[in-house]
Write a protein that holds these residues in place. Sequence first.
Motif, PDB file in Angstrom:
ATOM      1  N   THR A  80      43.751  47.566  35.265  1.00  0.00           N
ATOM      2  CA  THR A  80      43.271  48.140  33.531  1.00  0.00           C
ATOM      3  C   THR A  80      43.993  46.782  32.836  1.00  0.00           C
ATOM      4  O   THR A  80      43.591  47.477  31.488  1.00  0.00           O
ATOM      5  CB  THR A  80      42.773  49.527  33.481  1.00  0.00           C
ATOM      6  OG1 THR A  80      43.879  49.379  34.114  1.00  0.00           O
ATOM      7  CG2 THR A  80      41.522  50.085  34.706  1.00  0.00           C
ATOM      8  N   HIS A  82      45.007  43.912  33.420  1.00  0.00           N
ATOM      9  CA  HIS A  82      44.351  41.959  32.861  1.00  0.00           C
ATOM     10  C   HIS A  82      42.805  42.170  32.863  1.00  0.00           C
ATOM     11  O   HIS A  82      42.048  43.487  33.480  1.00  0.00           O
ATOM     12  CB  HIS A  82      44.900  41.404  34.712  1.00  0.00           C
ATOM     13  CG  HIS A  82      44.100  42.134  35.881  1.00  0.00           C
ATOM     14  ND1 HIS A  82      44.144  42.293  36.542  1.00  0.00           N
ATOM     15  CD2 HIS A  82      43.831  40.957  36.288  1.00  0.00           C
ATOM     16  CE1 HIS A  82      43.095  42.324  37.482  1.00  0.00           C
ATOM     17  NE2 HIS A  82      43.338  41.064  36.821  1.00  0.00           N
ATOM     18  N   ASP A  83      42.636  40.660  33.529  1.00  0.00           N
ATOM     19  CA  ASP A  83      41.179  40.701  33.220  1.00  0.00           C
ATOM     20  C   ASP A  83      40.300  40.323  34.068  1.00  0.00           C
ATOM     21  O   ASP A  83      40.621  39.353  35.095  1.00  0.00           O
ATOM     22  CB  ASP A  83      40.524  39.891  32.261  1.00  0.00           C
ATOM     23  CG  ASP A  83      38.606  39.307  32.118  1.00  0.00           C
ATOM     24  OD1 ASP A  83      38.171  40.186  32.840  1.00  0.00           O
ATOM     25  OD2 ASP A  83      38.739  38.968  30.800  1.00  0.00           O
ATOM     26  N   THR A  85      37.972  40.122  35.072  1.00  0.00           N
ATOM     27  CA  THR A  85      36.250  39.005  34.754  1.00  0.00           C
ATOM     28  C   THR A  85      35.769  38.286  35.525  1.00  0.00           C
ATOM     29  O   THR A  85      35.244  37.170  35.135  1.00  0.00           O
ATOM     30  CB  THR A  85      35.441  40.227  34.721  1.00  0.00           C
ATOM     31  OG1 THR A  85      35.446  39.910  33.292  1.00  0.00           O
ATOM     32  CG2 THR A  85      35.120  41.448  34.973  1.00  0.00           C
ATOM     33  N   THR A  86      37.469  36.714  35.182  1.00  0.00           N
ATOM     34  CA  THR A  86      37.429  35.540  35.079  1.00  0.00           C
ATOM     35  C   THR A  86      37.828  34.969  35.946  1.00  0.00           C
ATOM     36  O   THR A  86      39.125  35.410  36.734  1.00  0.00           O
ATOM     37  CB  THR A  86      38.222  35.436  33.801  1.00  0.00           C
ATOM     38  OG1 THR A  86      39.820  36.234  33.819  1.00  0.00           O
ATOM     39  CG2 THR A  86      37.760  36.223  31.871  1.00  0.00           C
ATOM     40  N   GLN A  90      43.705  33.178  32.803  1.00  0.00           N
ATOM     41  CA  GLN A  90      43.842  34.738  31.782  1.00  0.00           C
ATOM     42  C   GLN A  90      44.229  34.745  31.056  1.00  0.00           C
ATOM     43  O   GLN A  90      45.380  34.179  31.289  1.00  0.00           O
ATOM     44  CB  GLN A  90      44.893  35.651  33.204  1.00  0.00           C
ATOM     45  CG  GLN A  90      45.124  36.247  34.346  1.00  0.00           C
ATOM     46  CD  GLN A  90      43.809  37.513  34.241  1.00  0.00           C
ATOM     47  OE1 GLN A  90      43.928  38.293  33.034  1.00  0.00           O
ATOM     48  NE2 GLN A  90      42.952  37.629  34.612  1.00  0.00           N
ATOM     49  N   SER A 100      43.028  36.054  39.882  1.00  0.00           N
ATOM     50  CA  SER A 100      43.065  37.583  39.991  1.00  0.00           C
ATOM     51  C   SER A 100      43.009  37.939  41.910  1.00  0.00           C
ATOM     52  O   SER A 100      42.035  37.730  42.232  1.00  0.00           O
ATOM     53  CB  SER A 100      41.864  38.349  39.100  1.00  0.00           C
ATOM     54  OG  SER A 100      41.856  39.935  39.478  1.00  0.00           O
ATOM     55  N   TYR A 124      33.864  47.479  33.157  1.00  0.00           N
ATOM     56  CA  TYR A 124      33.321  46.061  32.772  1.00  0.00           C
ATOM     57  C   TYR A 124      31.697  45.628  33.132  1.00  0.00           C
ATOM     58  O   TYR A 124      31.365  46.004  34.112  1.00  0.00           O
ATOM     59  CB  TYR A 124      34.464  44.821  34.387  1.00  0.00           C
ATOM     60  CG  TYR A 124      36.212  45.299  33.600  1.00  0.00           C
ATOM     61  CD1 TYR A 124      36.720  44.613  32.891  1.00  0.00           C
ATOM     62  CD2 TYR A 124      36.364  46.015  35.304  1.00  0.00           C
ATOM     63  CE1 TYR A 124      37.964  45.097  32.458  1.00  0.00           C
ATOM     64  CE2 TYR A 124      37.430  45.864  34.917  1.00  0.00           C
ATOM     65  CZ  TYR A 124      38.828  45.187  33.902  1.00  0.00           C
ATOM     66  OH  TYR A 124      40.134  45.818  33.703  1.00  0.00           O
ATOM     67  N   LYS A 165      49.470  43.380  26.714  1.00  0.00           N
ATOM     68  CA  LYS A 165      49.050  43.821  28.180  1.00  0.00           C
ATOM     69  C   LYS A 165      50.335  45.491  28.102  1.00  0.00           C
ATOM     70  O   LYS A 165      49.248  46.587  28.922  1.00  0.00           O
ATOM     71  CB  LYS A 165      49.587  43.178  29.202  1.00  0.00           C
ATOM     72  CG  LYS A 165      48.584  42.216  29.224  1.00  0.00           C
ATOM     73  CD  LYS A 165      49.279  41.097  30.551  1.00  0.00           C
ATOM     74  CE  LYS A 165      48.361  40.465  30.644  1.00  0.00           C
ATOM     75  NZ  LYS A 165      46.928  40.399  31.096  1.00  0.00           N
TER      76      LYS A 165
END
Length: 178
Positions: A80, A82-83, A85-86, A90, A100, A124, A165
């Motif tokens: 939660t 960092h992202d 989903t990419t 980042q 990730s 997400y 962050k």
Amino acid sequence: MSTNLQVATVGGGCFWCTEAVFQEVKGVEKVVSGYAGGNVPGEPTYREICSGLTGHAEVIQITYNPDIITYQDILVIFMTTHDPTTLNRQGADRGTQYRSVIFYHDDNQKALASEVLKQIQSYYDDKIVTELSALPIFYKATEEHQNYYRNNTTQGYCSFVIEPKLAKLRQLHADKLA
């Protein structure tokens, strides 16, 4: 200090960011920046990692006291702040070295990480692309990369990338802070 310390290894983009996040978490005894997951022989240099050609990811190893914070809590904080989903990116940092990833140390960590990934997906809109792999060799980054945020708080990268962050960490996980 507890003799029951455990280790978690994660990568969520630049290791300076994830290191700074976990240095604020209660129960975390030590955070070491480094690299893992590559496919070339020998110990890689920072320059080689940054090329994206070695297959290594920038990661941190978190030594923690499981009597104070659980492995699952560490993973929720990680997922939660960092992202996830990419793919291989980042923010402005792009390349496989910024992927990730959760590197598990044993079958128990693998099972717990798999469960956390399933549970956190609802947080997400996009699909989580976090890699889940057995920990290969971990290489510690040079000293100039350790405690980066603490040693360079006035640098632009720290202000514009790391501090948001940390703000997210403080907002979402205030109960877990040291």
